[in-house]
Design an enzyme around this catalytic site. Sequence first.
Site, PDB file in Angstrom:
ATOM      1  N   LYS A  39      41.375  44.603  34.438  1.00  0.00           N
ATOM      2  CA  LYS A  39      41.552  45.061  35.821  1.00  0.00           C
ATOM      3  C   LYS A  39      42.886  45.776  35.944  1.00  0.00           C
ATOM      4  O   LYS A  39      43.920  45.271  35.515  1.00  0.00           O
ATOM      5  CB  LYS A  39      41.515  43.864  36.773  1.00  0.00           C
ATOM      6  CG  LYS A  39      41.581  44.259  38.245  1.00  0.00           C
ATOM      7  CD  LYS A  39      41.312  43.077  39.144  1.00  0.00           C
ATOM      8  CE  LYS A  39      42.543  42.313  39.518  1.00  0.00           C
ATOM      9  NZ  LYS A  39      43.395  42.954  40.533  1.00  0.00           N
ATOM     10  N   ASP A  66      41.232  47.982  40.922  1.00  0.00           N
ATOM     11  CA  ASP A  66      41.262  47.160  42.136  1.00  0.00           C
ATOM     12  C   ASP A  66      42.406  47.590  43.041  1.00  0.00           C
ATOM     13  O   ASP A  66      43.456  46.966  43.059  1.00  0.00           O
ATOM     14  CB  ASP A  66      41.414  45.692  41.696  1.00  0.00           C
ATOM     15  CG  ASP A  66      41.465  44.726  42.855  1.00  0.00           C
ATOM     16  OD1 ASP A  66      40.887  45.043  43.919  1.00  0.00           O
ATOM     17  OD2 ASP A  66      42.083  43.654  42.699  1.00  0.00           O
ATOM     18  N   LYS A  68      41.845  48.029  46.374  1.00  0.00           N
ATOM     19  CA  LYS A  68      41.545  47.465  47.703  1.00  0.00           C
ATOM     20  C   LYS A  68      41.815  48.479  48.809  1.00  0.00           C
ATOM     21  O   LYS A  68      42.655  48.285  49.684  1.00  0.00           O
ATOM     22  CB  LYS A  68      42.348  46.195  47.949  1.00  0.00           C
ATOM     23  CG  LYS A  68      42.127  45.112  46.903  1.00  0.00           C
ATOM     24  CD  LYS A  68      42.846  43.842  47.281  1.00  0.00           C
ATOM     25  CE  LYS A  68      42.663  42.757  46.250  1.00  0.00           C
ATOM     26  NZ  LYS A  68      43.351  42.998  44.977  1.00  0.00           N
ATOM     27  N   THR A 132      42.000  35.696  48.147  1.00  0.00           N
ATOM     28  CA  THR A 132      42.089  34.294  47.695  1.00  0.00           C
ATOM     29  C   THR A 132      43.473  33.696  47.947  1.00  0.00           C
ATOM     30  O   THR A 132      43.664  32.492  47.785  1.00  0.00           O
ATOM     31  CB  THR A 132      41.734  34.180  46.197  1.00  0.00           C
ATOM     32  OG1 THR A 132      42.406  35.225  45.472  1.00  0.00           O
ATOM     33  CG2 THR A 132      40.247  34.316  45.968  1.00  0.00           C
ATOM     34  N   ARG A 223      47.609  35.885  35.718  1.00  0.00           N
ATOM     35  CA  ARG A 223      48.770  35.200  35.153  1.00  0.00           C
ATOM     36  C   ARG A 223      48.462  34.069  34.167  1.00  0.00           C
ATOM     37  O   ARG A 223      49.183  33.927  33.170  1.00  0.00           O
ATOM     38  CB  ARG A 223      49.683  34.706  36.301  1.00  0.00           C
ATOM     39  CG  ARG A 223      50.392  35.876  36.974  1.00  0.00           C
ATOM     40  CD  ARG A 223      50.927  35.531  38.337  1.00  0.00           C
ATOM     41  NE  ARG A 223      49.857  35.346  39.301  1.00  0.00           N
ATOM     42  CZ  ARG A 223      50.037  35.088  40.587  1.00  0.00           C
ATOM     43  NH1 ARG A 223      51.267  34.986  41.066  1.00  0.00           N
ATOM     44  NH2 ARG A 223      49.007  34.941  41.391  1.00  0.00           N
TER      45      ARG A 223
HETATM   46  O1  C5P Z   1      47.388  36.098  38.436  1.00  0.00           O
HETATM   47  P1  C5P Z   1      46.118  35.796  39.173  1.00  0.00           P
HETATM   48  O2  C5P Z   1      45.056  35.174  38.302  1.00  0.00           O
HETATM   49  O3  C5P Z   1      46.358  35.003  40.433  1.00  0.00           O
HETATM   50  O4  C5P Z   1      45.599  37.226  39.592  1.00  0.00           O
HETATM   51  C1  C5P Z   1      44.488  37.431  40.392  1.00  0.00           C
HETATM   52  C2  C5P Z   1      44.191  38.894  40.456  1.00  0.00           C
HETATM   53  O5  C5P Z   1      43.059  39.062  41.280  1.00  0.00           O
HETATM   54  C3  C5P Z   1      45.283  39.775  41.012  1.00  0.00           C
HETATM   55  O6  C5P Z   1      45.300  40.969  40.240  1.00  0.00           O
HETATM   56  C4  C5P Z   1      44.865  40.070  42.430  1.00  0.00           C
HETATM   57  O7  C5P Z   1      45.184  41.384  42.826  1.00  0.00           O
HETATM   58  C5  C5P Z   1      43.355  39.944  42.348  1.00  0.00           C
HETATM   59  N1  C5P Z   1      42.683  39.535  43.573  1.00  0.00           N
HETATM   60  C6  C5P Z   1      42.926  38.328  44.184  1.00  0.00           C
HETATM   61  N2  C5P Z   1      42.240  37.996  45.335  1.00  0.00           N
HETATM   62  C7  C5P Z   1      41.332  38.825  45.837  1.00  0.00           C
HETATM   63  C8  C5P Z   1      41.081  40.038  45.209  1.00  0.00           C
HETATM   64  C9  C5P Z   1      41.777  40.357  44.062  1.00  0.00           C
HETATM   65  O8  C5P Z   1      43.745  37.552  43.693  1.00  0.00           O
HETATM   66  N3  C5P Z   1      40.635  38.480  46.890  1.00  0.00           N
END
Ligand code: C5P
Length: 243
Positions: A39, A66, A68, A132, A223
């Site tokens: 992503k 992504d 958004k 999230t 992460r």
């Molecule tokens: O590091 P982590 O696992 O928290 O990253 C989650 C990824 O998913 C980030 O790149 C964030 O932009 C993306 N994301 C999110 N929640 C959403 C949509 C995308 O955390 N609703």
Amino acid sequence: MIDWQAQAKKDRIIVALDCDKACAIQKVQQFEGQVKWVKVGMTLFFSEGPEFVAYLKESGLNVFVDLKLYDIPNQVKLAARELMRCGADIITLHASGGLETTCKYVEENRSLFLDRFDSFADTSVVAVSVLTSFDQVGLCQIGIENDLANQVDKLSLLAKEAGVDGMVCSAFEAKDVRQIFGDDALVITPGIRSAGSSVQDQKRVADANFAFEQGASHIVIGRPIMQANDSLAAFEEIAKSVV
Ligand code: C5P
């Protein structure tokens, strides 16, 4: 539409390359042959642009761009078109950016981002529901009194009506979203954390297995993989847990 059902769960784990170019290249080389999806979010796209998406595609990866998108319909339409042009396999826009308007565009003249007559690539469009990183309290703080799960349902119904290919939601809403969208849709769940690991800025977190059980087509992990001492080992451990 992506034929995700034919792919193993391991191949439906999307690694979020939320880092700089040097780090992203190093991880891509380390992941070679193992990771199928990456992503590109705002961090990498704003620094490296469409060329980096092209590099990832040339490396044989599926690329989820992504960004958004959230703007007036005309701007979203034009921006989505550019992302399609750069070869993204999946792009995102915020469902809360006004899907009623989008519905109108799609239904009346098919001229927004879902315009199949003029798409540059076979790009899937998915709508972001409630991030999230939000919980019920955070939602109230921005003036949305609706129950969080209901809000996701509401946005999903609008997005479905508009004709998008799926939704981004947490694992806790994935079941409902899957029901709304049907078997073939993309249901993408970020906020993935193994039990006991740090949730960081995420609020609605669940483990990979639970997300797939609830109907996710893909899960997004950043992460926990990118910041691990051995990112490939971290990916493989999660991949093993979802077999
Ligand atoms: O590091 P982590 O696992 O928290 O990253 C989650 C990824 O998913 C980030 O790149 C964030 O932009 C993306 N994301 C999110 N929640 C959403 C949509 C995308 O955390 N609703």
